[in-house]
Write an enzyme that holds these catalytic residues in place. Structure first.
Site, PDB file in Angstrom:
ATOM      1  N   GLU A 260       1.034  -1.278   0.063  1.00 42.29           N
ATOM      2  CA  GLU A 260      -0.003  -0.176   0.035  1.00 42.29           C
ATOM      3  C   GLU A 260       0.608   1.248  -0.084  1.00 42.29           C
ATOM      4  OE1 GLU A 260      -2.949   0.787   3.087  1.00 42.29           O
ATOM      5  OE2 GLU A 260      -3.368  -1.166   3.204  1.00 42.29           O
ATOM      6  N   GLU A 311     -13.791   5.307  -1.275  1.00 43.51           N
ATOM      7  CA  GLU A 311     -14.804   4.342  -0.702  1.00 43.51           C
ATOM      8  C   GLU A 311     -15.584   4.893   0.423  1.00 43.51           C
ATOM      9  OE1 GLU A 311     -12.652   0.416   0.186  1.00 43.51           O
ATOM     10  OE2 GLU A 311     -10.929   1.560  -0.833  1.00 43.51           O
ATOM     11  N   LYS A 314     -15.428   4.193   4.402  1.00 35.50           N
ATOM     12  CA  LYS A 314     -14.715   4.389   5.375  1.00 35.50           C
ATOM     13  C   LYS A 314     -14.760   5.402   6.036  1.00 35.50           C
ATOM     14  CE  LYS A 314     -10.631   2.789   4.294  1.00 35.50           C
ATOM     15  NZ  LYS A 314      -9.062   2.863   3.847  1.00 35.50           N
ATOM     16  N   GLU A 319      -9.484   9.296   4.212  1.00 32.35           N
ATOM     17  CA  GLU A 319      -9.641   7.954   4.302  1.00 32.35           C
ATOM     18  C   GLU A 319     -10.658   7.573   3.184  1.00 32.35           C
ATOM     19  OE1 GLU A 319      -8.270   5.251   5.526  1.00 32.35           O
ATOM     20  OE2 GLU A 319      -6.980   6.553   6.643  1.00 32.35           O
TER      21      GLU A 319
END
Ligand SMILES: *[C@@H]1O[C@H](CO)[C@@H](O)[C@H](O)[C@H]1NC(C)=O
Ligand SMILES: *[C@@H]1O[C@H](CO)[C@@H](O)[C@H](O)[C@H]1NC(C)=O
Ligand SMILES: *[C@@H]1O[C@H](CO)[C@@H](O)[C@H](O)[C@H]1NC(C)=O
Ligand SMILES: *[C@@H]1O[C@H](CO)[C@@H](O)[C@H](O)[C@H]1NC(C)=O
Length: 338
Positions: A260, A311, A314, A319
């Site tokens: 990541e 997303e 999240k 985030e």
């Protein structure tokens, strides 16, 4: 004695290495599923392939996604749920069932890059279960004749104490014993260590004194000197710090895979603009495709950008804004993966 063989071996080795660099791109994408508006996996895998990306990472063994990967040629790192780690550690039958449920149905048609036991759990109360879970999963894969699939875990770069300069890095004392055991096992089996590394978080933690171009991989100046090695970007410094720390636990042969890295495009004012996110991710992709690190110049770092999508499930703020794409598959900004 043996010099001819050595030469022949070096010859073949260099061909294998060259082939690896030409064929198997080191770039992958994290496919996070924490959105209630994400497109069907089949469309996502088509999107990934259309951009010439041939690796993804999944945080859990999602069967819809694994099905969509069948015969796609896209390799996958698959994570276990953190909730399963204790059972994987305690119970060899649970580990066998896990493989039977999540790997066997796909093992003929999907290439598993590796199985990752949990995500960044070495610093929490699951820590003592990680190594036994890795061993049980490896034994289960061997039992099913799938020993070619590596088993590993994903750790945060923040487990390193004193990572600057990189040669000074060592695992912090509270996790050193555990990391020594795990990485000894990885070294013995030729398995990689997965590492999450975000120059963004280092930068926002303390933006004073360090030029942002060091973080964005567009500095032309040397910012860190470490013996004979010089660093123009934080990403290389982080990867090499991990290599130095691995050497200190006698696991210097373990490959570091950056599972990541990324930069949010929104959520934290001037630190998170589309321009900065695009600059970081594009420079990162170009960098790992073209070169290794100062410590291992010949070793391009296999790197998974976080993430495919923004997303919405999240936590609010940065985030939710790491995606290269919106859920409707439009680009947040363009990245060229060639
Ligand atoms: C993918 O790679 C092929 C072969 O290198 C190239 O022709 C094509 O333009 C690339 N596609 C994209 C979207 O970059
Ligand atoms: C695993 O074993 C530990 C230690 O024996 C125990 O505390 C824990 O409850 C067990 N967990 C599971 C899910 O079996
Ligand atoms: C694994 O391979 C061995 C040797 O080919 C074979 O005897 C065994 O049945 C295989 N095991 C499984 C679970 O397929
Ligand atoms: C690096 O990229 C950022 C964002 O695009 C830009 O503002 C900055 O001027 C660049 N730095 C250098 C040294 O090119």
């Amino acid at each position: 004695m043996g010099s001819i063989f050595s030469l022949v071996n070096i010859f073949w080795l260099s061909i294998i290495i060259l082939n690896f660099q030409v064929d198997g791109s080191v770039i992958g994408l994290n496919y996070g599923l924490l959105g209630d508006n994400l497109p069907p996996p089949v469309q996502v895998i088509s999107l990934v392939k259309s951009r010439n990306v041939s690796r993804i990472r999944l945080f859990s063994p999602d069967h819809n996604v694994l099905s969509s990967l069948q015969n796609s040629g896209v390799e996958v790192i698959v994570g276990t749920f953190d909730n399963d780690i204790q059972s994987l550690a305690n119970d060899t039958n649970f580990a066998k069932n896990w493989v039977q449920t999540n790997i066997i149905p796909f093992s003929q048609t999907v290439t598993f890059r590796c199985v990752s036991v949990g995500n960044e759990v070495i610093s929490n109360d699951l820590v003592s279960f990680v190594f036994p879970a890795i061993k049980n999963l490896n034994a289960a894969l061997q039992y099913f004749n799938l020993s070619q699939i590596p088993v590993s875990t994903a750790i945060g770069i923040y487990l390193l104490a004193s990572p600057s300069p990189p040669s000074n890095a060592d695992f912090s004392s509270d996790v050193k014993q555990t990391m020594q055991e795990i990485t000894g096992f990885l070294a013995g089996n030729g398995f990689p260590l997965l590492v999450t590394a975000y120059p963004y978080f280092s930068y926002v933690y303390d933006p004073s004194g360090i030029p942002i171009s060091f973080m964005l991989l567009n500095s032309t100046d040397v910012v860190v000197r470490d013996g004979n090695l010089v660093y123009t970007n934080m990403f290389d410094a982080m990867v090499d710090a991990m290599y130095w720390a691995l050497e200190k636990v006698e696991a210097g042969s373990v490959e570091v895979v950056i599972c990541e890295s990324g930069w949010p495009s929104k959520g934290n004012g001037d630190f998170t603009t589309i321009e900065l996110a695009q600059t970081y991710n594009q420079n990162l992709v170009k960098h790992v495709l073209n070169s290794g690190t100062p410590k291992k110049p010949e070793k391009n770092v296999e790197t998974y950008v976080f993430a495919i999508f923004n997303e919405d499930l999240k936590p609010p703020g940065v985030e939710q804004n790491f995606g290269l794409f919106y859920p409707n598959m439009n680009e947040v900004y363009h990245i060229d993966f060639n």
